[in-house]
Design a protein around this motif. Structure first.
Motif, PDB file in Angstrom:
ATOM      1  N   LEU A  56       0.828  -1.202   0.000  1.00 36.84           N
ATOM      2  CA  LEU A  56       0.000   0.000   0.000  1.00 36.84           C
ATOM      3  C   LEU A  56       0.869   1.262   0.000  1.00 36.84           C
ATOM      4  CD1 LEU A  56      -2.707  -0.908   2.658  1.00 36.84           C
ATOM      5  CD2 LEU A  56      -2.862  -1.090   0.184  1.00 36.84           C
ATOM      6  N   LEU A  57       2.098   1.132   0.483  1.00 41.07           N
ATOM      7  CA  LEU A  57       2.921   2.314   0.659  1.00 41.07           C
ATOM      8  C   LEU A  57       3.844   2.528  -0.540  1.00 41.07           C
ATOM      9  CD1 LEU A  57       3.722   1.832   4.435  1.00 41.07           C
ATOM     10  CD2 LEU A  57       1.908   3.174   3.406  1.00 41.07           C
ATOM     11  N   SER A  58       3.249   2.846  -1.653  1.00 44.05           N
ATOM     12  CA  SER A  58       4.031   3.112  -2.852  1.00 44.05           C
ATOM     13  C   SER A  58       4.905   4.336  -2.616  1.00 44.05           C
ATOM     14  CB  SER A  58       3.079   3.366  -4.015  1.00 44.05           C
ATOM     15  OG  SER A  58       3.746   4.040  -5.045  1.00 44.05           O
ATOM     16  N   PRO A  59       6.174   4.289  -3.098  1.00 46.12           N
ATOM     17  CA  PRO A  59       7.020   5.474  -2.957  1.00 46.12           C
ATOM     18  C   PRO A  59       6.594   6.598  -3.890  1.00 46.12           C
ATOM     19  CG  PRO A  59       8.159   3.808  -4.232  1.00 46.12           C
ATOM     20  CD  PRO A  59       6.863   3.187  -3.773  1.00 46.12           C
ATOM     21  N   LEU A  60       5.687   6.308  -4.804  1.00 48.52           N
ATOM     22  CA  LEU A  60       5.259   7.332  -5.759  1.00 48.52           C
ATOM     23  C   LEU A  60       4.186   8.227  -5.157  1.00 48.52           C
ATOM     24  CD1 LEU A  60       4.894   5.123  -8.973  1.00 48.52           C
ATOM     25  CD2 LEU A  60       6.916   6.362  -8.172  1.00 48.52           C
ATOM     26  N   THR A  61       4.152   9.471  -5.586  1.00 54.58           N
ATOM     27  CA  THR A  61       3.049  10.342  -5.202  1.00 54.58           C
ATOM     28  C   THR A  61       1.825   9.904  -6.000  1.00 54.58           C
ATOM     29  OG1 THR A  61       3.455  11.919  -6.969  1.00 54.58           O
ATOM     30  CG2 THR A  61       4.614  12.312  -4.888  1.00 54.58           C
ATOM     31  N   LEU A  62       0.665  10.446  -5.630  1.00 50.86           N
ATOM     32  CA  LEU A  62      -0.570  10.123  -6.353  1.00 50.86           C
ATOM     33  C   LEU A  62      -0.399  10.449  -7.843  1.00 50.86           C
ATOM     34  CD1 LEU A  62      -3.613   9.303  -6.186  1.00 50.86           C
ATOM     35  CD2 LEU A  62      -4.094  11.745  -5.990  1.00 50.86           C
ATOM     36  N   ARG A  67       0.310   8.768 -13.450  1.00 48.18           N
ATOM     37  CA  ARG A  67       0.980   8.901 -14.747  1.00 48.18           C
ATOM     38  C   ARG A  67       1.484   7.574 -15.297  1.00 48.18           C
ATOM     39  NH1 ARG A  67       3.842  13.331 -12.752  1.00 48.18           N
ATOM     40  NH2 ARG A  67       2.277  14.959 -12.786  1.00 48.18           N
ATOM     41  N   THR A  68       1.765   6.622 -14.407  1.00 46.13           N
ATOM     42  CA  THR A  68       2.215   5.319 -14.914  1.00 46.13           C
ATOM     43  C   THR A  68       1.075   4.582 -15.633  1.00 46.13           C
ATOM     44  OG1 THR A  68       1.674   4.049 -12.916  1.00 46.13           O
ATOM     45  CG2 THR A  68       3.867   5.050 -12.987  1.00 46.13           C
ATOM     46  N   ALA A 103     -11.049  11.251 -11.132  1.00 48.37           N
ATOM     47  CA  ALA A 103     -10.997  12.015  -9.872  1.00 48.37           C
ATOM     48  C   ALA A 103      -9.544  12.358  -9.553  1.00 48.37           C
ATOM     49  CB  ALA A 103     -11.631  11.217  -8.730  1.00 48.37           C
ATOM     50  N   ALA A 104      -8.631  11.411  -9.791  1.00 42.57           N
ATOM     51  CA  ALA A 104      -7.210  11.686  -9.553  1.00 42.57           C
ATOM     52  C   ALA A 104      -6.705  12.735 -10.534  1.00 42.57           C
ATOM     53  CB  ALA A 104      -6.392  10.402  -9.671  1.00 42.57           C
ATOM     54  N   ALA A 105      -7.145  12.648 -11.791  1.00 42.29           N
ATOM     55  CA  ALA A 105      -6.739  13.643 -12.794  1.00 42.29           C
ATOM     56  C   ALA A 105      -7.188  15.038 -12.365  1.00 42.29           C
ATOM     57  CB  ALA A 105      -7.333  13.292 -14.158  1.00 42.29           C
ATOM     58  N   PHE A 106      -8.401  15.104 -11.801  1.00 39.70           N
ATOM     59  CA  PHE A 106      -8.921  16.396 -11.331  1.00 39.70           C
ATOM     60  C   PHE A 106      -8.056  16.942 -10.200  1.00 39.70           C
ATOM     61  CE2 PHE A 106     -11.536  19.113  -8.693  1.00 39.70           C
ATOM     62  CZ  PHE A 106     -12.165  19.924  -9.621  1.00 39.70           C
ATOM     63  N   ARG A 107      -7.676  16.063  -9.261  1.00 37.18           N
ATOM     64  CA  ARG A 107      -6.798  16.486  -8.158  1.00 37.18           C
ATOM     65  C   ARG A 107      -5.454  16.969  -8.679  1.00 37.18           C
ATOM     66  NH1 ARG A 107      -7.537  14.453  -2.804  1.00 37.18           N
ATOM     67  NH2 ARG A 107      -9.551  13.467  -2.551  1.00 37.18           N
ATOM     68  N   ILE A 108      -4.939  16.274  -9.694  1.00 38.95           N
ATOM     69  CA  ILE A 108      -3.633  16.647 -10.238  1.00 38.95           C
ATOM     70  C   ILE A 108      -3.690  18.059 -10.826  1.00 38.95           C
ATOM     71  CG2 ILE A 108      -1.993  16.118 -12.103  1.00 38.95           C
ATOM     72  CD1 ILE A 108      -2.713  13.087 -11.521  1.00 38.95           C
ATOM     73  N   ARG A 109      -4.792  18.366 -11.541  1.00 41.58           N
ATOM     74  CA  ARG A 109      -4.873  19.698 -12.144  1.00 41.58           C
ATOM     75  C   ARG A 109      -5.164  20.796 -11.124  1.00 41.58           C
ATOM     76  NH1 ARG A 109      -9.533  20.232 -15.559  1.00 41.58           N
ATOM     77  NH2 ARG A 109     -10.457  21.676 -14.090  1.00 41.58           N
ATOM     78  N   HIS A 124     -13.058  13.046 -26.776  1.00 38.08           N
ATOM     79  CA  HIS A 124     -12.196  11.878 -27.007  1.00 38.08           C
ATOM     80  C   HIS A 124     -12.688  10.729 -26.119  1.00 38.08           C
ATOM     81  CE1 HIS A 124      -8.561   9.851 -28.355  1.00 38.08           C
ATOM     82  NE2 HIS A 124      -8.548   9.303 -27.159  1.00 38.08           N
ATOM     83  N   PRO A 125     -13.106   9.595 -26.718  1.00 38.76           N
ATOM     84  CA  PRO A 125     -13.668   8.496 -25.903  1.00 38.76           C
ATOM     85  C   PRO A 125     -12.690   8.018 -24.826  1.00 38.76           C
ATOM     86  CG  PRO A 125     -13.938   8.076 -28.268  1.00 38.76           C
ATOM     87  CD  PRO A 125     -13.050   9.276 -28.144  1.00 38.76           C
ATOM     88  N   GLY A 126     -13.162   7.909 -23.595  1.00 42.26           N
ATOM     89  CA  GLY A 126     -12.350   7.378 -22.506  1.00 42.26           C
ATOM     90  C   GLY A 126     -11.254   8.295 -22.022  1.00 42.26           C
ATOM     91  N   CYS A 127     -11.312   9.569 -22.394  1.00 39.99           N
ATOM     92  CA  CYS A 127     -10.230  10.494 -22.027  1.00 39.99           C
ATOM     93  C   CYS A 127     -10.139  10.667 -20.501  1.00 39.99           C
ATOM     94  CB  CYS A 127     -10.447  11.854 -22.675  1.00 39.99           C
ATOM     95  SG  CYS A 127      -9.082  12.989 -22.365  1.00 39.99           S
ATOM     96  N   VAL A 128      -8.901  10.703 -19.997  1.00 41.06           N
ATOM     97  CA  VAL A 128      -8.672  10.944 -18.564  1.00 41.06           C
ATOM     98  C   VAL A 128      -7.709  12.130 -18.363  1.00 41.06           C
ATOM     99  CG1 VAL A 128      -9.078   8.530 -17.879  1.00 41.06           C
ATOM    100  CG2 VAL A 128      -6.750   9.266 -18.450  1.00 41.06           C
ATOM    101  N   ALA A 129      -7.462  12.906 -19.401  1.00 43.31           N
ATOM    102  CA  ALA A 129      -6.496  14.006 -19.289  1.00 43.31           C
ATOM    103  C   ALA A 129      -6.937  15.009 -18.232  1.00 43.31           C
ATOM    104  CB  ALA A 129      -6.352  14.706 -20.630  1.00 43.31           C
ATOM    105  N   PRO A 130      -6.006  15.411 -17.346  1.00 42.03           N
ATOM    106  CA  PRO A 130      -6.367  16.406 -16.330  1.00 42.03           C
ATOM    107  C   PRO A 130      -7.029  17.646 -16.939  1.00 42.03           C
ATOM    108  CG  PRO A 130      -4.227  15.473 -15.798  1.00 42.03           C
ATOM    109  CD  PRO A 130      -4.619  14.906 -17.147  1.00 42.03           C
ATOM    110  N   ALA A 131      -6.549  18.070 -18.114  1.00 40.72           N
ATOM    111  CA  ALA A 131      -7.092  19.281 -18.729  1.00 40.72           C
ATOM    112  C   ALA A 131      -8.530  19.098 -19.203  1.00 40.72           C
ATOM    113  CB  ALA A 131      -6.216  19.694 -19.910  1.00 40.72           C
ATOM    114  N   CYS A 132      -8.984  17.851 -19.351  1.00 42.50           N
ATOM    115  CA  CYS A 132     -10.308  17.595 -19.937  1.00 42.50           C
ATOM    116  C   CYS A 132     -11.384  17.263 -18.896  1.00 42.50           C
ATOM    117  CB  CYS A 132     -10.228  16.453 -20.941  1.00 42.50           C
ATOM    118  SG  CYS A 132      -9.196  16.802 -22.371  1.00 42.50           S
TER     119      CYS A 132
END
Ligand SMILES: [Zn+2]
Ligand SMILES: [Zn+2]
Length: 194
Positions: A56-62, A67-68, A103-109, A124-132
């Motif tokens: 559970l304790l990934s060294p990566l930030t959210l 992004r991976t 929801a994570a994309a929204f937090r990132i932006r 764009h179908p299925g888009c998850v871009a923070p800007a969108c």
């Protein structure tokens, strides 16, 4: 004497250490040497990371973990390559908490939690871009602007049932509007009748 670090880096180190990151991982993430990372752990008085870090304790930030799972495509949009629930929802877990991809994309932006449901407002179908992506208030604002531009904004101050438009008016993608209060009532009625 450890190498001086700026306060943001020190904060980041402290956050990583508290999340269970070890010195080597933290050093790599913030870009310092492992020995400097070790010195700063002692200065921060945070116990060494457990030998077997919890999954559970990934060294990566959210944002880093998100992004991976996201792949940029033409036009500034992004597609999800990460986990998908049985229901079809794109979602992943970070530090023991589940986030939908959008929801994570929204937090990132925006740097904050979304209010209500997050949807992509592009075509764009299925888009998850923070800007969108937009949450409830953002979507209402955006669609209201669109309705205004194409001349569809309903002029009435309230719906036929008397719900004030400034609080309850919502917009469909095509710019047409409806009353959210009436929509909720109708949905409840349908549910009761089912
Ligand atoms: Zn998009
Ligand atoms: Zn209404």
């Amino acid at each position: 004497m450890p190498r001086p670090l700026d306060p943001t880096t020190v904060d980041r180190l402290a956050t990583l250490y508290r999340a269970g990151t070890n010195d080597a991982q933290a050093a790599r993430i913030v870009g310092i040497s492992k020995s400097t990372a070790g010195v700063w752990r002692r200065r921060l008085a945070i116990d060494p990371a457990p030998k077997q870090p919890s999954p559970l304790l990934s060294p990566l930030t959210l944002a880093e973990k998100w992004r991976t799972f996201a792949r940029p495509v033409e036009g500034g949009h992004m597609e999800w390559t990460g986990p998908v629930r049985e229901s079809g929802t794109m979602a992943f877990t970070h530090h023991g908490r589940e986030y939908t991809a959008r929801a994570a994309a929204f937090r990132i932006r925006t740097g904050r939690a979304p209010a209500g449901r997050v949807t992509a407002e592009c075509d764009h179908p299925g888009c998850v871009a923070p800007a969108c992506v937009e949450d409830d208030p953002g979507r209402t604002r955006l669609r209201a602007q669109y309705a205004d531009v194409i001349g569809l904004a309903a002029p009435a101050a309230a719906c036929a049932e008397g719900h004030p438009s400034d609080r309850h008016r919502r917009f469909n993608r095509d710019g047409t509007s409806y009353c959210a209060a009436c929509h909720t009532t109708a949905a409840a009625r349908r549910k009761a009748a089912a």
